[in-house]
Every structure is written in structure tokens, then in C-alpha cells.
Motif scaffolding. Sequence first.
Motif, PDB file in Angstrom:
ATOM      1  N   GLN A   1      48.338  74.309  71.163  1.00  0.00           N
ATOM      2  CA  GLN A   1      49.680  74.651  70.716  1.00  0.00           C
ATOM      3  C   GLN A   1      49.551  75.422  69.404  1.00  0.00           C
ATOM      4  O   GLN A   1      48.990  74.940  68.443  1.00  0.00           O
ATOM      5  CB  GLN A   1      50.524  73.395  70.506  1.00  0.00           C
ATOM      6  CG  GLN A   1      50.724  72.588  71.774  1.00  0.00           C
ATOM      7  CD  GLN A   1      51.573  71.355  71.533  1.00  0.00           C
ATOM      8  OE1 GLN A   1      52.005  71.107  70.424  1.00  0.00           O
ATOM      9  NE2 GLN A   1      51.815  70.590  72.577  1.00  0.00           N
TER      10      GLN A   1
ATOM     11  N   THR B   1      54.177  82.052  69.212  1.00  0.00           N
ATOM     12  CA  THR B   1      55.092  81.007  69.685  1.00  0.00           C
ATOM     13  C   THR B   1      54.491  80.318  70.902  1.00  0.00           C
ATOM     14  O   THR B   1      53.856  80.968  71.737  1.00  0.00           O
ATOM     15  CB  THR B   1      56.459  81.618  70.068  1.00  0.00           C
ATOM     16  OG1 THR B   1      56.987  82.324  68.945  1.00  0.00           O
ATOM     17  CG2 THR B   1      57.449  80.531  70.486  1.00  0.00           C
ATOM     18  N   THR B   2      54.710  79.003  71.013  1.00  0.00           N
ATOM     19  CA  THR B   2      54.261  78.245  72.183  1.00  0.00           C
ATOM     20  C   THR B   2      55.470  77.673  72.917  1.00  0.00           C
ATOM     21  O   THR B   2      56.345  77.058  72.298  1.00  0.00           O
ATOM     22  CB  THR B   2      53.324  77.102  71.779  1.00  0.00           C
ATOM     23  OG1 THR B   2      52.117  77.655  71.233  1.00  0.00           O
ATOM     24  CG2 THR B   2      52.955  76.237  72.976  1.00  0.00           C
TER      25      THR B   2
ATOM     26  N   ILE C   1      56.851  75.516  68.396  1.00  0.00           N
ATOM     27  CA  ILE C   1      56.825  74.933  69.744  1.00  0.00           C
ATOM     28  C   ILE C   1      58.255  74.844  70.276  1.00  0.00           C
ATOM     29  O   ILE C   1      59.156  74.346  69.590  1.00  0.00           O
ATOM     30  CB  ILE C   1      56.197  73.527  69.736  1.00  0.00           C
ATOM     31  CG1 ILE C   1      54.874  73.531  68.984  1.00  0.00           C
ATOM     32  CG2 ILE C   1      56.018  73.019  71.160  1.00  0.00           C
ATOM     33  CD1 ILE C   1      53.804  74.374  69.600  1.00  0.00           C
TER      34      ILE C   1
ATOM     35  N   LYS D   1      60.420  73.649  73.786  1.00  0.00           N
ATOM     36  CA  LYS D   1      60.364  72.954  75.065  1.00  0.00           C
ATOM     37  C   LYS D   1      61.377  73.552  76.037  1.00  0.00           C
ATOM     38  O   LYS D   1      62.518  73.827  75.682  1.00  0.00           O
ATOM     39  CB  LYS D   1      60.646  71.470  74.860  1.00  0.00           C
ATOM     40  CG  LYS D   1      60.528  70.633  76.119  1.00  0.00           C
ATOM     41  CD  LYS D   1      60.737  69.155  75.800  1.00  0.00           C
ATOM     42  CE  LYS D   1      60.633  68.292  77.034  1.00  0.00           C
ATOM     43  NZ  LYS D   1      60.825  66.845  76.725  1.00  0.00           N
TER      44      LYS D   1
ATOM     45  N   THR E   1      51.297  80.125  75.196  1.00  0.00           N
ATOM     46  CA  THR E   1      51.324  80.667  73.841  1.00  0.00           C
ATOM     47  C   THR E   1      51.328  82.182  73.919  1.00  0.00           C
ATOM     48  O   THR E   1      50.499  82.786  74.606  1.00  0.00           O
ATOM     49  CB  THR E   1      50.106  80.188  73.022  1.00  0.00           C
ATOM     50  OG1 THR E   1      50.172  78.765  72.904  1.00  0.00           O
ATOM     51  CG2 THR E   1      50.113  80.797  71.628  1.00  0.00           C
TER      52      THR E   1
ATOM     53  N   LEU F   1      51.556  74.677  78.893  1.00  0.00           N
ATOM     54  CA  LEU F   1      51.812  75.353  77.625  1.00  0.00           C
ATOM     55  C   LEU F   1      51.536  76.839  77.774  1.00  0.00           C
ATOM     56  O   LEU F   1      50.549  77.245  78.377  1.00  0.00           O
ATOM     57  CB  LEU F   1      50.923  74.792  76.514  1.00  0.00           C
ATOM     58  CG  LEU F   1      51.065  73.294  76.210  1.00  0.00           C
ATOM     59  CD1 LEU F   1      50.095  72.895  75.103  1.00  0.00           C
ATOM     60  CD2 LEU F   1      52.487  72.957  75.811  1.00  0.00           C
TER      61      LEU F   1
ATOM     62  N   GLU G   1      56.560  75.004  75.824  1.00  0.00           N
ATOM     63  CA  GLU G   1      56.122  73.830  76.583  1.00  0.00           C
ATOM     64  C   GLU G   1      57.046  73.729  77.796  1.00  0.00           C
ATOM     65  O   GLU G   1      58.214  73.358  77.685  1.00  0.00           O
ATOM     66  CB  GLU G   1      56.215  72.577  75.723  1.00  0.00           C
ATOM     67  CG  GLU G   1      55.680  71.328  76.399  1.00  0.00           C
ATOM     68  CD  GLU G   1      55.786  70.117  75.483  1.00  0.00           C
ATOM     69  OE1 GLU G   1      56.277  69.072  75.971  1.00  0.00           O
ATOM     70  OE2 GLU G   1      55.398  70.225  74.305  1.00  0.00           O
TER      71      GLU G   1
END
Length: 402
Positions: free
Chosen positions: A53, A79-80, A57, A59, A117, A115, A82
Amino acid sequence: MTTPHHDTPSATQQPRDKAPSALVPWALGLALLLVLAGLALFYYATRTATGPQRGSIHKVVVGDSSCEPADFKLPAGLTTFEIHNASRRPLEWEILDGVMVVAERENIAPGFHSLLTVKLRPGSFAITCGLLSNPRGTLEVTPTTSSEAERLRPPLQSFIGPLSEQRVFLIMQGNAMEREAQALAAAVEAGDLDAARAHWLAARLPYKRIEAVAGRFADLESRIDPQADYLQGREEDPGFTGFHRLEKALFEQHTLDGLAPVAQQLAEDAGQLKGRIRALQQKPEDLAGSALWQAERLRDGALEHGQNPYAQSDLADLQANLEGMAKSVLLLGELLQGASAELATRVRADFDGLDKALQSLQVNGAFPAYREIAPAQRAELDRRLEQLAQGIAQVNPALGLE
């Protein structure tokens, strides 16, 4: 009649069936438990952690017919996402720029997450939410200072010219320093005090013009330009060599006694410095970076207290430093004008302002002894240097070099 005697086979000769060990079932059971535990851990890991990550983050829960959230407004940068699959089918989640896929994660099984990224760039994008027939989400990426600098960053080949010109400047000044240092050593050997003083001052100027680079070679600097205050024995310390050892004898003690080895060593060190500068490969960020390093170094007490206590030639040193800093930074002027015209104008004006403040201290076209410069005048030079340093510190970020 004797009955024949038949030998009875010994215990080792008698065939027998080997009964299975009682430990085997236990071993098989343990192995089965380990396999089941491994599968459980693998299942848990695939549901809870699928990659590094990085950046902020966010979601995303993807259902059978939509995403939650479906719309994002995020700043540009790393940016990640999820991505949780809360639907009943495997899915893929994509960021689209028109029909082009910017980034994606495929085959996310029901109940699992993955995930993604990605380095977001400014613009408007679409997001697929599971099935291709589902409504698409949106991703609005807003510019940041860093993304704008990166967008405006000139191509690397644009820096070839400035780097080449800077290299020529450094080599020429290194040559000049070596030449004057050799002349200084010859004057000392000949017993000519006035000529030795003149060549000391002349050798000092090219060194100061390239000090932003030369000062990074710690071993040479510690021999060429050590300050007595930083040595255990001060002026009596064996490490008190180079320019300032010569300066004390020439301008305070008015003698050449014992100076020949010191002057010769300075000439040899100048030759070594010239060689290192010729071999030096600078990067684009070094042009403004070295000038900023020099400006901060000068502000760290040099202007307040001076550095040449015997010759009192600090203003000439400062002028040479300023010439070297201006050379490296203003070589970037055309590129900086394209990236930030306001900053380009400001930096040039700050160089001019400090130069004019310095020239205003001259008397009959020459700089006076530094001891004659009042504290308020020194403070004004420091203020202007601080202002210049603040501008130089913005050059590399404006050019996308950080």
C-alpha cells in the motif's frame, strides 16, 4: 537308528510380517493438519493482503450492480485503491481514459479484495464497476504543485546545454586557480612578498567562484581552506594549511619564512581539484542545488564574522561566490521562464539586488577591509542573501527536478 536332527531356524532367519508402527497414523494426521493450516493461511492471506500500500488509501466495495463509492475526486499523485468484491461473480476494476485502460485489477473473486497502486495524473477518468453492463463511476484528479511541476518539466536533453556550459566554467576557473597557486608558490620561492600577496588574492577568486562544487570535496577542502577556529590548535595546529595559513603569514606577519612547502602544497591541491572537476558528472538538479548549498553556507556565520581575518578580503570573496552561484542558476533561466516566469524574474532580480548592495560598499572602485563594514550593512547583505536563497530553493521544484 538315530533320528535325523533338523536344525530349527534362528530368530533372525524366521520370516515374519512387520506390523505398522503406531507413530505412522500420528505422522499422517499431523501432515494433514499442516496442509489444512497452510490452505487456511493462504485463503486468509488472499482475502486480506494482496500487495504493498503506497500513497493515500481509498476503499472501494463493488456490488452486483454498482460501486461504493462510485465517484472520486482526488489529488494527483501516488494512490492505492483497496477493491473489495462484494458481488457474486469474479470482477475486474478499471480506470479508463476514454477507451484506454490507465490501470486495472482483474479476476477478483467473490469475497476477496485486491490492491491497486497507481500514480494519478490530473484529468477526468471513468471507472468500471464489476460487470461491463453496470453504470460506470467517475474519477476526477485535481492538479497539485508536484504534478504541475512534473507536467512542465523540460525534457532531460534540455539540460545538456546548461550542464555543458557549467562544466566549461568550472574547468576554466579550476585552471585559473591552479595557475595562480603555482605563481604564488613561485613568488614565495623567489622571496617576493608583494607578488605573493597579489597571487594569493588572485588564486582566491576562482576558488570562490567554484566553491559551491569544490567545497564538496571534503579532503581537499580541509587542506585548501581550513578555518583556524575549527582546528584543535587553531593557528598553531598542523592542520592549519592552505589559503589561511598563507594569509596569516603574508598579510599579518609580513613574512615568507617557512611558507614554501605550504604554497607548494596549495598548488598541488589546486591541481588535484582541477582534475576532479574535469571528471565530475553533474546532474540537472545540481545547478540550482549547489548554489543553494553555497548560499546557506554563507549565511551560516560567514557574513556576520568574515572568513579572511588577516587579509580582510571578504567582500571580494563574496562577490566571487555570487558570480559562481549566478552562473549555475541563471543558466537555467530560459527553462525556468517556461516553467515559472514569475520565479525566473524574481531570482534574477534577487541576484541583481545583492550584487548592487555589494557594489555600493566599494570605495573608489575597490572593496574596503571587512572590519570597516558596519553590522547593519552586514545584516543587509545577509537579508538579501536569505531572500535569494528562498528563491533558489524553488527552482528545482518548479522544474520538476525533485
